[in-house]
Design a protein around this motif. Structure first.
Motif, PDB file in Angstrom:
ATOM      1  N   ALA A  75       0.845  -1.188   0.000  1.00  0.00           N
ATOM      2  CA  ALA A  75       0.000   0.000   0.000  1.00  0.00           C
ATOM      3  C   ALA A  75       0.881   1.238   0.000  1.00  0.00           C
ATOM      4  CB  ALA A  75      -0.921   0.001   1.217  1.00  0.00           C
ATOM      5  N   ILE A  76       0.360   2.309  -0.597  1.00  0.00           N
ATOM      6  CA  ILE A  76       1.079   3.574  -0.685  1.00  0.00           C
ATOM      7  C   ILE A  76       0.252   4.645   0.014  1.00  0.00           C
ATOM      8  CG2 ILE A  76       2.255   5.195  -2.223  1.00  0.00           C
ATOM      9  CD1 ILE A  76       1.993   3.163  -4.481  1.00  0.00           C
ATOM     10  N   GLY A  77       0.898   5.401   0.888  1.00  0.00           N
ATOM     11  CA  GLY A  77       0.219   6.505   1.561  1.00  0.00           C
ATOM     12  C   GLY A  77       1.184   7.651   1.806  1.00  0.00           C
ATOM     13  N   ARG A  78       0.649   8.794   2.188  1.00  0.00           N
ATOM     14  CA  ARG A  78       1.507   9.935   2.490  1.00  0.00           C
ATOM     15  C   ARG A  78       2.227   9.747   3.822  1.00  0.00           C
ATOM     16  NH1 ARG A  78       3.316  12.964  -1.659  1.00  0.00           N
ATOM     17  NH2 ARG A  78       2.010  14.761  -2.111  1.00  0.00           N
ATOM     18  N   SER A  79       1.681   8.879   4.666  1.00  0.00           N
ATOM     19  CA  SER A  79       2.311   8.606   5.956  1.00  0.00           C
ATOM     20  C   SER A  79       2.357   7.104   6.177  1.00  0.00           C
ATOM     21  CB  SER A  79       1.507   9.264   7.087  1.00  0.00           C
ATOM     22  OG  SER A  79       0.222   8.655   7.175  1.00  0.00           O
ATOM     23  N   PHE A  80       3.183   6.684   7.132  1.00  0.00           N
ATOM     24  CA  PHE A  80       3.280   5.265   7.464  1.00  0.00           C
ATOM     25  C   PHE A  80       1.925   4.719   7.879  1.00  0.00           C
ATOM     26  CE2 PHE A  80       3.577   2.358  11.154  1.00  0.00           C
ATOM     27  CZ  PHE A  80       3.991   1.215  10.486  1.00  0.00           C
ATOM     28  N   ILE A  81       1.223   5.446   8.722  1.00  0.00           N
ATOM     29  CA  ILE A  81      -0.008   4.893   9.287  1.00  0.00           C
ATOM     30  C   ILE A  81      -1.114   4.809   8.242  1.00  0.00           C
ATOM     31  CG2 ILE A  81      -1.168   6.967  10.208  1.00  0.00           C
ATOM     32  CD1 ILE A  81      -0.461   3.653  12.087  1.00  0.00           C
ATOM     33  N   TYR A 113       0.765   6.258 -13.080  1.00  0.00           N
ATOM     34  CA  TYR A 113       0.821   5.325 -11.947  1.00  0.00           C
ATOM     35  C   TYR A 113       0.443   6.123 -10.698  1.00  0.00           C
ATOM     36  CZ  TYR A 113       3.259   2.154  -8.605  1.00  0.00           C
ATOM     37  OH  TYR A 113       3.600   1.323  -7.555  1.00  0.00           O
ATOM     38  N   TYR A 114      -0.693   5.761 -10.050  1.00  0.00           N
ATOM     39  CA  TYR A 114      -1.255   6.617  -9.004  1.00  0.00           C
ATOM     40  C   TYR A 114      -1.575   5.853  -7.713  1.00  0.00           C
ATOM     41  CZ  TYR A 114      -1.963   9.702 -13.007  1.00  0.00           C
ATOM     42  OH  TYR A 114      -1.762  10.464 -14.114  1.00  0.00           O
ATOM     43  N   TYR A 115      -1.595   6.628  -6.618  1.00  0.00           N
ATOM     44  CA  TYR A 115      -2.093   6.142  -5.326  1.00  0.00           C
ATOM     45  C   TYR A 115      -2.972   7.233  -4.743  1.00  0.00           C
ATOM     46  CZ  TYR A 115       1.331   9.244  -3.104  1.00  0.00           C
ATOM     47  OH  TYR A 115       2.047  10.348  -2.704  1.00  0.00           O
ATOM     48  N   SER A 116      -3.832   6.869  -3.811  1.00  0.00           N
ATOM     49  CA  SER A 116      -4.756   7.856  -3.247  1.00  0.00           C
ATOM     50  C   SER A 116      -4.280   8.352  -1.890  1.00  0.00           C
ATOM     51  CB  SER A 116      -6.151   7.238  -3.092  1.00  0.00           C
ATOM     52  OG  SER A 116      -6.160   6.314  -2.004  1.00  0.00           O
ATOM     53  N   THR A 117      -4.714   9.555  -1.564  1.00  0.00           N
ATOM     54  CA  THR A 117      -4.502  10.113  -0.231  1.00  0.00           C
ATOM     55  C   THR A 117      -5.529  11.220  -0.045  1.00  0.00           C
ATOM     56  OG1 THR A 117      -2.839  10.919   1.326  1.00  0.00           O
ATOM     57  CG2 THR A 117      -2.779  11.850  -0.912  1.00  0.00           C
ATOM     58  N   PHE A 118      -5.449  11.938   1.071  1.00  0.00           N
ATOM     59  CA  PHE A 118      -6.380  13.044   1.327  1.00  0.00           C
ATOM     60  C   PHE A 118      -5.589  14.335   1.436  1.00  0.00           C
ATOM     61  CE2 PHE A 118      -8.902   9.400   2.231  1.00  0.00           C
ATOM     62  CZ  PHE A 118     -10.186   9.766   1.840  1.00  0.00           C
ATOM     63  N   GLU A 119      -5.599  15.074   0.339  1.00  0.00           N
ATOM     64  CA  GLU A 119      -4.946  16.380   0.266  1.00  0.00           C
ATOM     65  C   GLU A 119      -5.811  17.269  -0.632  1.00  0.00           C
ATOM     66  OE1 GLU A 119      -0.874  16.030  -0.970  1.00  0.00           O
ATOM     67  OE2 GLU A 119      -0.264  14.953   0.831  1.00  0.00           O
ATOM     68  N   GLU A 120      -5.218  18.331  -1.148  1.00  0.00           N
ATOM     69  CA  GLU A 120      -5.992  19.263  -1.976  1.00  0.00           C
ATOM     70  C   GLU A 120      -5.863  18.953  -3.464  1.00  0.00           C
ATOM     71  OE1 GLU A 120      -8.084  21.483  -0.672  1.00  0.00           O
ATOM     72  OE2 GLU A 120      -7.497  20.672   1.288  1.00  0.00           O
ATOM     73  N   GLU A 121      -4.632  18.794  -3.943  1.00  0.00           N
ATOM     74  CA  GLU A 121      -4.404  18.692  -5.390  1.00  0.00           C
ATOM     75  C   GLU A 121      -4.542  17.256  -5.898  1.00  0.00           C
ATOM     76  OE1 GLU A 121      -0.919  19.624  -8.721  1.00  0.00           O
ATOM     77  OE2 GLU A 121      -0.407  19.514  -6.602  1.00  0.00           O
ATOM     78  N   ALA A 179      -1.061  -1.182 -18.119  1.00  0.00           N
ATOM     79  CA  ALA A 179      -2.364  -0.551 -18.367  1.00  0.00           C
ATOM     80  C   ALA A 179      -2.128   0.888 -18.824  1.00  0.00           C
ATOM     81  CB  ALA A 179      -3.204  -0.566 -17.093  1.00  0.00           C
ATOM     82  N   ASP A 180      -3.164   1.505 -19.369  1.00  0.00           N
ATOM     83  CA  ASP A 180      -3.061   2.935 -19.681  1.00  0.00           C
ATOM     84  C   ASP A 180      -2.996   3.753 -18.401  1.00  0.00           C
ATOM     85  OD1 ASP A 180      -3.184   2.847 -22.566  1.00  0.00           O
ATOM     86  OD2 ASP A 180      -5.267   2.229 -22.343  1.00  0.00           O
ATOM     87  N   LYS A 181      -3.587   3.221 -17.337  1.00  0.00           N
ATOM     88  CA  LYS A 181      -3.576   3.908 -16.050  1.00  0.00           C
ATOM     89  C   LYS A 181      -3.612   2.855 -14.947  1.00  0.00           C
ATOM     90  CE  LYS A 181      -5.469   8.441 -14.943  1.00  0.00           C
ATOM     91  NZ  LYS A 181      -6.628   9.322 -15.134  1.00  0.00           N
ATOM     92  N   LEU A 182      -2.699   2.969 -13.989  1.00  0.00           N
ATOM     93  CA  LEU A 182      -2.634   2.023 -12.875  1.00  0.00           C
ATOM     94  C   LEU A 182      -2.943   2.754 -11.576  1.00  0.00           C
ATOM     95  CD1 LEU A 182      -1.775  -0.587 -11.322  1.00  0.00           C
ATOM     96  CD2 LEU A 182       0.585   0.264 -11.443  1.00  0.00           C
ATOM     97  N   TYR A 183      -3.932   2.233 -10.851  1.00  0.00           N
ATOM     98  CA  TYR A 183      -4.188   2.702  -9.487  1.00  0.00           C
ATOM     99  C   TYR A 183      -3.722   1.599  -8.545  1.00  0.00           C
ATOM    100  CZ  TYR A 183      -7.041   6.582 -11.220  1.00  0.00           C
ATOM    101  OH  TYR A 183      -7.466   7.731 -11.839  1.00  0.00           O
ATOM    102  N   PHE A 184      -2.616   1.866  -7.847  1.00  0.00           N
ATOM    103  CA  PHE A 184      -2.104   0.873  -6.889  1.00  0.00           C
ATOM    104  C   PHE A 184      -2.870   1.089  -5.585  1.00  0.00           C
ATOM    105  CE2 PHE A 184       0.376  -2.035  -4.686  1.00  0.00           C
ATOM    106  CZ  PHE A 184       1.207  -2.707  -5.581  1.00  0.00           C
ATOM    107  N   GLU A 185      -4.008   0.445  -5.498  1.00  0.00           N
ATOM    108  CA  GLU A 185      -4.951   0.656  -4.403  1.00  0.00           C
ATOM    109  C   GLU A 185      -5.554  -0.670  -3.951  1.00  0.00           C
ATOM    110  OE1 GLU A 185      -6.394   4.151  -3.155  1.00  0.00           O
ATOM    111  OE2 GLU A 185      -4.245   3.974  -3.473  1.00  0.00           O
TER     112      GLU A 185
END
Length: 938
Positions: free
Chosen positions: A385-391, A540-548, A610-616
């Motif tokens: 999993a990928i996140g902006r923080s460890f937790i 290649y993308y991952y999700s988080t909670f920010e503005e941009e 893929a044309d777009k990968l969401y590593f989620e």
């Protein structure tokens, strides 16, 4: 230096069937290397006996040899293809051992073949424990005190000299096989005997155990100019004492001082240079004393490893792809960075996010197994999993595991027994991470947990913060949670289900709607290798909670393919193979293909597949928001096994189009009552059955259908929880246990056709026409899970009447279920009568096997039919099999010597091989049939 133009053809050695310790990370590495070499105009041949992988597909290499992994097989290919060079670093320990054996037999020299990517002498230096220890001493790198032993007496003498606790490490083994810790003298004899027997050279290293020290890994690449770069640092959450394949790992390293990290880099580079002059990849493992930062080397692997796949997905730097280009002569500064397209590969990745890997275990398949983790790897897969923080990354990884958890706790599945919790902390198993959280929730001090687990305080403090946030959340109701606090909860990885559970009397959808009304939505960030210092071009993308939000949807027609999540028994690499073909078919049909998956070992999560990968996580909340962002034409669930299939109901409820067979028709096949009603309507024989919700109902049903009965839960894969029982007492125990393990499920009770033969059909249907992909006959009888059976294609002893019935029933069921795509049906044959056991309107584990045996791209064909761009009549299908193909299951019982090896209705194999025979007089087949058919005479 430009590439070596004398290399015109290369042989890549694969890793063979999936086993514990050597899984599909080598399918990923081998596939990437083959495509990389083909880019350079090199003719690529692959030898691998695994039919379930994309690596053995024609789209990957110019020539694929599905042959046994032996030196003799390799020599035949060298002659046939006039091979110039062999690349053995992409196939794990299997490939390295074969390379070394071929060298000793003079095969490479005889045929003028170069070994590239590794120095053969380096294999000996790294795999021979004494040679490695002596080399480290010579170059001034610290190692634990140790002695080599080739006999029982030498081992005893070494133990006496070094003192306890000890670790025993056999030479030339994989996944820690045969190794273990010895804490006291009384345990030593048995451990030494096990280690000596496990080593092919009857050699072990008896070493001082540095239990409780911290463990780290570095991934390196070196070119022929001796330039070395560090791709990734990885820290083990678990301290020394647990195999790194069974450890939770974090990238980049979180608790490493800069001084210690620089020293570790220097030592890793020195080690790589000391083992040979090759150009390629390397994995180095270190241990660090938490009290004074002393460093010792554990091992070095001169090949891509399990961690190389993880590091590639973590950083976006394609290690195997670059390593294969280095192997043919290029230098790092001559290769383009695959992501930025403006910098070179001589550029160390920088991460502005955190990666967490959690292993996935299958102890439920190995009844009576020792579940305590140690030196021998026991996990069957992993999630990342990928996140902006460890937790945040840790909670997302927990959601990815496919064990019914909504995150790290806060989901009603906590343990409340302090005795069990403390025992689990001291004796680590699959659930220790969850027990740490449970202990904190019950007020156990952080320092007490640290002393028992020896896990770094920083990690424990991060988990403790979750407990504090949960306590604070309980002060609110859904409608008065402050927006800022709600935002913090989501940044810390809390799922909507967890928040609903903590608030009480609130649904997941209500939480989702509330946060949407507050404007709290996921954004998607790009994995760019350079912490946004340079513009990147990879989707290649991952999700988080920010503005941009960096993932900008296009206006193209899109198809989302849901992946299969972590490898486990019953759902393996064959589903990733199917997903990759689904992506390629979507691209070829003019759609933008989007992948959602969380398995770092697989080809489907390669950023250019893929044309777009969401590593989620393949977890409803994550899938839902990606769908809302991308607005696809539809979602493919047929190719990702039970993981994707379980999402079908949610998609259906939310009005999201399912590509191919509809949710209702898939549910008819899954719901035994509805399916049996359908068979009755179609006048197709099936075993008598009944459905029960408790033990009392089950006994009534069993007596109606007649013993013996097959007991199983609905909606599971790999025969989970299945058993055959012969009386009321055994039935009651089986049902109580099954409902305890899978609460809320219904129990299916079928009359078991004793001594029947089991067969299978795979087919493709476009809603009208049906094409029978293949009919298979099992050598083992009904009652042994199809995944654990030897299957023969085409059937070897079925009568024409039986095969005609199988084909007729397959076509009837395909049309009745309105199948658009794939259908697998399992039959039992008794006294020439064919009974339908079950039907699965999805990709099955047998389709890749049939596709490779017949040399037909069945998944690609099925995917294009599912997408509605083709009908069966558009394809000319020609089969090329001469003789028979046999699917051979492979087991990993060596990891669980205490477990009975008896097979039954619950699947236990971890992988498979394919073998071809010309006729039924083949000695291999005659022996196999003689050994296995004894089941039928019992």
């Amino acid at each position: 230096m430009p590439k070596d133009t004398s290399i015109r053809s290369v042989l890549i050695i694969g890793s063979g069937p999936i086993i514990i310790g050597q899984a599909c990370e080598f399918d990923y590495s081998g596939s990437q290397a083959a495509l990389s070499l083909k880019e350079e105009g090199i003719e690529v041949s692959i030898i691998n006996s695994n039919p379930a992988t994309i690596m053995t597909d024609k789209i990957i290499a110019d020539h694929v040899y599905l042959r046994p992994l032996t030196v003799d097989s390799i020599e035949q290919i060298l002659i046939e293809r006039k091979i110039d060079a062999v690349l053995p670093t992409m196939g794990g320990q299997t490939a390295l051992n074969l390379c070394k054996e071929a060298e000793e037999r003079g095969v490479w020299e005889k045929h003028g073949v170069k070994v590239i990517g590794v120095d053969v002498a380096a294999i000996e230096k790294t795999e021979n424990r004494e040679a490695f220890r002596q080399l480290m001493v010579d170059i001034g790198v610290g190692v634990a005190p140790s002695k080599i032993a080739n006999s029982f007496l030498e081992g005893k003498e070494a133990a006496q000299e070094i003192g306890y606790p000890l670790v025993i490490r056999p030479s030339y083994t994989l996944g820690g096989s045969g190794g273990g810790f010895v804490h006291k003298k009384e345990e030593f004899d048995a451990a030494l005997k096990r280690g000596l027997e496990a080593s092919p050279t009857h050699e072990v290293l008896v070493e001082k155990a540095v239990l409780g020290w911290k463990e780290y890994e570095l991934e390196l690449l070196r070119d022929s100019n001796d330039n070395v770069i560090i791709i990734c640092s990885i820290e083990n959450f678990d301290p020394m004492g647990i195999h790194t394949g069974d450890s939770i790992t974090v990238a980049p390293a979180m608790t490493l001082s800069d001084t210690c990290y620089q020293e570790m880099r220097n030592q890793a580079i020195k080690m790589m240079r000391a083992i040979g002059t090759f150009a390629g990849g390397c994995n180095v493992q270190f241990s660090v004393n938490p009290d004074n930062d002393d460093i010792i080397a554990i091992e070095i692997n001169p090949r891509v490893s399990r961690s190389s796949a993880l590091a590639s997905k973590a950083t976006g730097y394609p290690i195997a792809k670059i390593a294969s280009k280095l192997a043919i002569g290029y230098n790092l500064d001559e290769i383009e960075n695959q992501i930025t397209k403006t910098t070179s590969a001589y550029f160390e990745p920088t991460l502005d996010y955190v990666i967490v890997k959690i292993p996935r275990w299958n102890f439920d398949k190995f009844k009576g197994a020792n579940m305590e983790l140690g030196l021998q790897m026991k996990s069957v897969g992993e999630v990342m999993a990928i996140g902006r923080s460890f937790i945040e990354a840790l909670q997302k990884a927990c959601q990815s595991l496919e064990i019914g958890r909504a995150g790290l706790g806060a989901d009603g599945k906590h343990n409340r027994s302090i005795e069990e919790i403390m025992h689990g902390l001291e004796h680590p198993s699959w659930n220790r991470l969850f027990l740490i959280k449970d202990a904190m929730s019950m007020g156990v001090p952080l320092e007490s947990i640290r002393k028992v687990t020896r896990i770094d305080k920083w990690f424990l403090a991060q988990i403790q913060e979750l407990v504090q946030l949960e306590t604070e959340l309980k002060r609110y109701s859904l409608n008065n949670i402050p927006k800022e606090f709600f935002f913090t909860l989501k940044q810390k990885g809390f799922s909507d289900i967890q928040i609903a559970y903590l608030l009480g009397n609130v649904t997941e959808d209500e939480v989702y709607d509330r946060r949407k009304s507050l404007g709290i939505r996921r954004v998607y960030k790009m994995v760019d290798t350079c912490a946004a210092e340079f513009s990147a071009q990879t989707p290649y993308y991952y999700s988080t909670f920010e503005e941009e939000n960096e993932s900008i949807p296009t206006d193209k027609k899109k198809i989302i393919v849901l992946g299969s999540g972590p490898n486990r028994i019953g759902q393996g690499i064959e589903f990733d193979y199917s997903c990759v073909h689904g992506l390629l078919a979507a691209k070829e049909s003019g759609f933008e293909s989007i992948m959602i998956n969380c398995n770092p070992e697989t080809v489907s999560t390669d950023f250019n597949m893929a044309d777009k990968l969401y590593f989620e996580p393949v977890f409803w909340e994550h899938v839902r928001e990606i769908i809302e962002l991308e607005n696809p034409v539809g979602v493919i669930v047929q190719l990702g096994g039970q993981t994707a299939l379980k999402m079908a109901e949610k998609l259906h409820e939310n009005g999201i189009k399912i590509i191919g067979t509809s949710y209702n028709d898939m549910d008819v096949a899954e719901d035994r009552g509805r399916f049996s009603d359908l068979l009755k309507e179609l006048d197709i024989p099936y075993p008598k059955y009944g459905v029960a919700e408790n033990a009392e109902e089950a006994i009534v049903v069993a007596n109606e259908v007649g013993y013996p009965v097959l007991v199983r839960p609905s909606y599971v894969l790999g025969g989970q929880g299945m058993s055959i029982v012969i009386n009321d007492e055994d039935l009651e125990k089986a049902v109580v246990k099954l409902l305890g393990d899978l609460p809320g499920n219904r129990v299916l009770i079928d009359h078991f056709l004793d001594r029947a033969e089991e067969t299978e059909s795979d087919s493709i249907c476009d809603g009208e026409d049906v094409h029978i992909v293949g009919l298979m006959e099992h050598i083992e009888p009904a009652g042994i899970h199809s995944g654990d059976s030897f299957a023969v294609l085409p059937p070897f002893s079925l009568s024409a009447k039986v095969m005609e019935s199988m084909e007729t029933y397959s076509k009837k069921i395909a049309r009745a279920l309105n199948v658009i795509g794939l259908l697998n049906i399992q039959f039992a044959v008794k006294d020439e009568k064919v009974y339908v056991i079950e039907a699965n309107p999805r990709a099955s584990r047998t389709v890749p096997f049939i596709a490779k045996a017949y040399d037909v791209p069945y998944i690609n064909i099925a995917a294009k039919i599912m997408l509605g761009v083709n009908k069966l009549k558009d394809f000319t299908i020609e089969r090329k099999l001469e003789g028979y193909a046999i699917k051979e299951p492979v087991f990993s019982y060596d990891k669980f010597p205490e477990v009975p090896k008896e097979l039954g209705p619950e699947m236990k194999s971890t992988g498979e091989s394919i073998r071809f025979i010309k006729d039924l007089e083949d000695p291999y087949f005659r022996k196999l049939y003689k050994d296995k058919s004894m089941y039928l005479s019992k």
